[in-house]
Motif scaffolding. Structure first.
Motif, PDB file in Angstrom:
ATOM      1  N   MET A  15      -3.687  -8.142  -9.684  1.00 37.77           N
ATOM      2  CA  MET A  15      -4.905  -7.440 -10.061  1.00 37.77           C
ATOM      3  C   MET A  15      -4.629  -6.056 -10.653  1.00 37.77           C
ATOM      4  SD  MET A  15      -7.148  -9.677  -9.324  1.00 37.77           S
ATOM      5  CE  MET A  15      -8.675  -8.825  -9.513  1.00 37.77           C
ATOM      6  N   GLN A  16      -3.839  -5.259  -9.958  1.00 47.38           N
ATOM      7  CA  GLN A  16      -3.672  -3.865 -10.377  1.00 47.38           C
ATOM      8  C   GLN A  16      -2.413  -3.300  -9.728  1.00 47.38           C
ATOM      9  OE1 GLN A  16      -7.155  -1.556  -9.490  1.00 47.38           O
ATOM     10  NE2 GLN A  16      -6.377   0.280 -10.464  1.00 47.38           N
ATOM     11  N   THR A  17      -1.894  -2.236 -10.297  1.00 48.81           N
ATOM     12  CA  THR A  17      -0.771  -1.532  -9.696  1.00 48.81           C
ATOM     13  C   THR A  17      -0.991  -0.027  -9.800  1.00 48.81           C
ATOM     14  OG1 THR A  17       1.645  -1.459  -9.569  1.00 48.81           O
ATOM     15  CG2 THR A  17       0.699  -1.390 -11.763  1.00 48.81           C
ATOM     16  N   TRP A  18      -0.482   0.674  -8.812  1.00 47.73           N
ATOM     17  CA  TRP A  18      -0.430   2.124  -8.837  1.00 47.73           C
ATOM     18  C   TRP A  18       1.032   2.497  -8.745  1.00 47.73           C
ATOM     19  CZ3 TRP A  18      -4.267  -0.487  -6.290  1.00 47.73           C
ATOM     20  CH2 TRP A  18      -5.573  -0.117  -6.558  1.00 47.73           C
ATOM     21  N   ARG A  19       1.476   3.425  -9.582  1.00 49.55           N
ATOM     22  CA  ARG A  19       2.882   3.821  -9.610  1.00 49.55           C
ATOM     23  C   ARG A  19       2.970   5.339  -9.530  1.00 49.55           C
ATOM     24  NH1 ARG A  19       7.053   5.119 -13.123  1.00 49.55           N
ATOM     25  NH2 ARG A  19       8.998   3.989 -12.756  1.00 49.55           N
ATOM     26  N   GLN A  20       3.918   5.803  -8.742  1.00 49.54           N
ATOM     27  CA  GLN A  20       4.105   7.253  -8.575  1.00 49.54           C
ATOM     28  C   GLN A  20       5.575   7.597  -8.745  1.00 49.54           C
ATOM     29  OE1 GLN A  20       1.726   9.718  -7.991  1.00 49.54           O
ATOM     30  NE2 GLN A  20       3.459  11.075  -8.302  1.00 49.54           N
ATOM     31  N   GLU A  21       5.860   8.490  -9.687  1.00 54.37           N
ATOM     32  CA  GLU A  21       7.219   9.024  -9.854  1.00 54.37           C
ATOM     33  C   GLU A  21       7.502   9.969  -8.697  1.00 54.37           C
ATOM     34  OE1 GLU A  21       9.512   8.454 -12.319  1.00 54.37           O
ATOM     35  OE2 GLU A  21       8.216   7.020 -13.340  1.00 54.37           O
ATOM     36  N   LEU A  22       8.745   9.961  -8.248  1.00 53.96           N
ATOM     37  CA  LEU A  22       9.109  10.839  -7.135  1.00 53.96           C
ATOM     38  C   LEU A  22      10.000  11.979  -7.605  1.00 53.96           C
ATOM     39  CD1 LEU A  22       9.806   8.051  -4.511  1.00 53.96           C
ATOM     40  CD2 LEU A  22       7.771   9.464  -4.728  1.00 53.96           C
ATOM     41  N   PRO A  38      -2.174   7.822  -5.387  1.00 50.25           N
ATOM     42  CA  PRO A  38      -0.940   8.537  -5.767  1.00 50.25           C
ATOM     43  C   PRO A  38      -0.423   9.460  -4.659  1.00 50.25           C
ATOM     44  CG  PRO A  38      -2.454   8.508  -7.612  1.00 50.25           C
ATOM     45  CD  PRO A  38      -3.207   7.968  -6.428  1.00 50.25           C
ATOM     46  N   ASP A  39      -1.330  10.110  -3.934  1.00 48.76           N
ATOM     47  CA  ASP A  39      -0.909  10.969  -2.827  1.00 48.76           C
ATOM     48  C   ASP A  39      -0.281  10.148  -1.700  1.00 48.76           C
ATOM     49  OD1 ASP A  39      -1.929  13.228  -4.145  1.00 48.76           O
ATOM     50  OD2 ASP A  39      -3.915  12.900  -3.288  1.00 48.76           O
ATOM     51  N   LEU A  40      -0.880   9.007  -1.408  1.00 46.27           N
ATOM     52  CA  LEU A  40      -0.331   8.116  -0.387  1.00 46.27           C
ATOM     53  C   LEU A  40       1.056   7.628  -0.791  1.00 46.27           C
ATOM     54  CD1 LEU A  40      -0.715   6.434   2.221  1.00 46.27           C
ATOM     55  CD2 LEU A  40      -1.817   4.697   0.795  1.00 46.27           C
ATOM     56  N   LEU A  58       2.461   0.401  -5.686  1.00 43.33           N
ATOM     57  CA  LEU A  58       1.654  -0.456  -4.833  1.00 43.33           C
ATOM     58  C   LEU A  58       0.990  -1.489  -5.729  1.00 43.33           C
ATOM     59  CD1 LEU A  58       0.528  -0.832  -1.915  1.00 43.33           C
ATOM     60  CD2 LEU A  58      -1.408   0.569  -2.631  1.00 43.33           C
ATOM     61  N   ASP A  59       1.317  -2.759  -5.508  1.00 41.33           N
ATOM     62  CA  ASP A  59       0.753  -3.841  -6.315  1.00 41.33           C
ATOM     63  C   ASP A  59      -0.344  -4.531  -5.527  1.00 41.33           C
ATOM     64  OD1 ASP A  59       2.622  -3.305  -8.292  1.00 41.33           O
ATOM     65  OD2 ASP A  59       4.058  -4.766  -7.510  1.00 41.33           O
TER      66      ASP A  59
END
Length: 171
Positions: A164-171, A120-122, A147-148
């Motif tokens: 496989m997985q996703t990371w999501r970050q609100e801006l 999330p920081d990245l 990031l998928d």
């Protein structure tokens, strides 16, 4: 004259026999090393994970973002950083950052950290870098970045789209 021919024959053998030996037995000497570089991605035995960086714009559009355009780094270096971040490598170095030490303590140990604890920081940093290019009122600004992770299992030159997985970050 025979002595001169013998001398050049020995000199030729002294130069070319080690070179010939290297081409036959050493696999990482030019031009064999170049061949190895070109063939390594084609190893069917090993699968690989790969990443796609996407953004969700304020206007609702989903766009692919080349990470190299954000980091100004070499292509492979960017994805090596992502691999290390997902594998929590920053928590396994000798001099761990104090914020990472605190996160490990809060989670109850390194083994309890989820994969990609710092992703999330990245993503926040990448999203902010992307948004700096646009005016605050631009519909091209990102409202979220993700990031998928996909996995190719190997064995054939097909099936590259195993999500496989996703990371999501609100801006």
């Amino acid at each position: 004259m025979n002595w001169l021919k013998l001398k050049y024959l020995l000199l030729t053998c002294a130069i070319f026999l080690p070179l010939l030996w290297a081409f036959v037995y050493v696999r990482n000497a030019y031009p064999v090393a170049a061949w190895n570089v070109m063939m390594a991605p084609g190893l069917l035995e090993r699968g690989r994970s790969y990443w796609v960086l996407r953004g969700e714009t304020v206007s609702g559009e989903t766009i692919d973002i080349p990470a190299i355009s954000l980091t100004n780094a070499l292509y492979a270096r960017t994805w090596t950083m992502v691999n290390a971040t997902v594998a929590n490598q920053s928590f396994k170095i000798r001099n761990v950052h104090p914020a990472n030490s605190m996160l490990v303590r809060e989670s109850g140990g390194l083994e309890n950290l989820p994969p990609g604890a710092r992703v999330p920081d990245l993503l926040l940093a990448w999203g902010n870098l992307y948004n700096q290019r646009f005016d605050a009122s631009s519909p091209q600004r990102l409202k979220a970045i993700r990031l998928d992770m996909y996995r190719w299992e190997g064995g054939s030159y097909a099936n590259y789209d195993n999500f496989m997985q996703t990371w999501r970050q609100e801006l």
